[in-house]
Design an enzyme around this catalytic site. Structure first.
Site, PDB file in Angstrom:
ATOM      1  N   CYS A  77       0.841  -1.202   0.000  1.00 52.63           N
ATOM      2  CA  CYS A  77       0.000   0.000   0.000  1.00 52.63           C
ATOM      3  C   CYS A  77       0.873   1.248   0.000  1.00 52.63           C
ATOM      4  CB  CYS A  77      -0.904   0.049   1.240  1.00 52.63           C
ATOM      5  SG  CYS A  77      -2.086  -1.297   1.381  1.00 52.63           S
ATOM      6  N   ASP A  78       0.330   2.322  -0.564  1.00 51.31           N
ATOM      7  CA  ASP A  78       1.012   3.615  -0.490  1.00 51.31           C
ATOM      8  C   ASP A  78      -0.027   4.719  -0.629  1.00 51.31           C
ATOM      9  OD1 ASP A  78       3.977   4.693  -0.549  1.00 51.31           O
ATOM     10  OD2 ASP A  78       2.769   6.018  -1.803  1.00 51.31           O
ATOM     11  N   SER A  79       0.216   5.836   0.075  1.00 46.11           N
ATOM     12  CA  SER A  79      -0.739   6.947   0.069  1.00 46.11           C
ATOM     13  C   SER A  79      -0.060   8.263  -0.272  1.00 46.11           C
ATOM     14  CB  SER A  79      -1.418   7.082   1.445  1.00 46.11           C
ATOM     15  OG  SER A  79      -2.133   5.929   1.793  1.00 46.11           O
TER      16      SER A  79
END
Length: 219
Positions: A77-79
């Protein structure tokens, strides 16, 4: 029970999964995010913010999957926060966090969170060999906070550790007046999106439920 490995160092993502009944393994990828985005830009051109987080999520998941982990699935995941067409990850320092909050206050931004799932199960166990992803995008409305509030918040150190320089599940929650979309996507991991990705590899979210502690209901 199907085992999930989370390719992220984020305590918020781990907590989100545990509160949803999923107790994942954790392995930090060590991916050079700038290099991964530079390579994507070289190959396909400058990615849109919603695609940039997917590039990074994929890079993290693939890096961990390549280590031959003892897990059935790997999730990266990455934001990033998008404001005025610009993307913002973690602030470099307190000065940048203060400046960013002065731009954000009283306004709205889009929090993009990329998710990438890799199915490592053997075919005789139902494994599909799939590698797939999607992005959760949520509109976040920020309060018109004062300089005093910004300075106090940045002094806690919390904004320095998270994309966009804010949390919705910590001290920063007091400065978020509204959310349009999935709350968990802002925290860093969209549970409905994870459910959808699992369905694409012929699994249900309850296949991952184990003995993790779930939230208590209160009256």
């Amino acid at each position: 029970m199907t085992t999930l490995l989370l390719a992220s160092a984020s305590p918020a993502r781990l907590t989100t999964l545990r509160q949803a009944g999923i107790d994942p393994l954790v392995q930090v990828s060590g991916v050079d995010e700038d290099a991964a985005l530079a390579e994507a830009t070289r190959r396909w051109g400058e990615p849109e913010p919603a695609d940039a987080v997917l590039v990074l999520a994929q890079a993290k998941a693939r890096a961990v999957a390549a280590t031959d982990p003892d897990a059935d699935l790997v999730l990266g995941c990455d934001s990033l926060l998008e404001l005025d067409g610009q993307v913002h990850g973690k602030p470099r320092d307190a000065e940048e966090a203060v400046a960013r909050w002065r731009r954000m206050r009283g306004r709205s931004g889009q929090l993009h969170t990329g998710h990438w799932l890799i199915d490592l199960r053997d075919p005789d166990q139902g494994g599909t060999g799939a590698t797939l992803g999607a992005t959760s995008t949520t509109v976040v409305h920020f309060a018109d906070v004062s300089d005093v509030e910004i300075d106090a918040y940045v002094a806690t150190g919390e904004p320095l550790a998270v994309a966009g320089a804010f949390t919705v599940d910590g001290r920063g929650g007091a400065f978020v007046t509204g959310i349009e979309g999935d709350h968990h996507g802002v925290v860093g991991l969209s549970l409905p999106l994870l459910r959808s990705l699992l369905a694409d590899v012929d699994l249900h979210v309850h296949d991952l439920w184990g003995t993790a502690q779930t939230g208590d209901a209160t009256g």
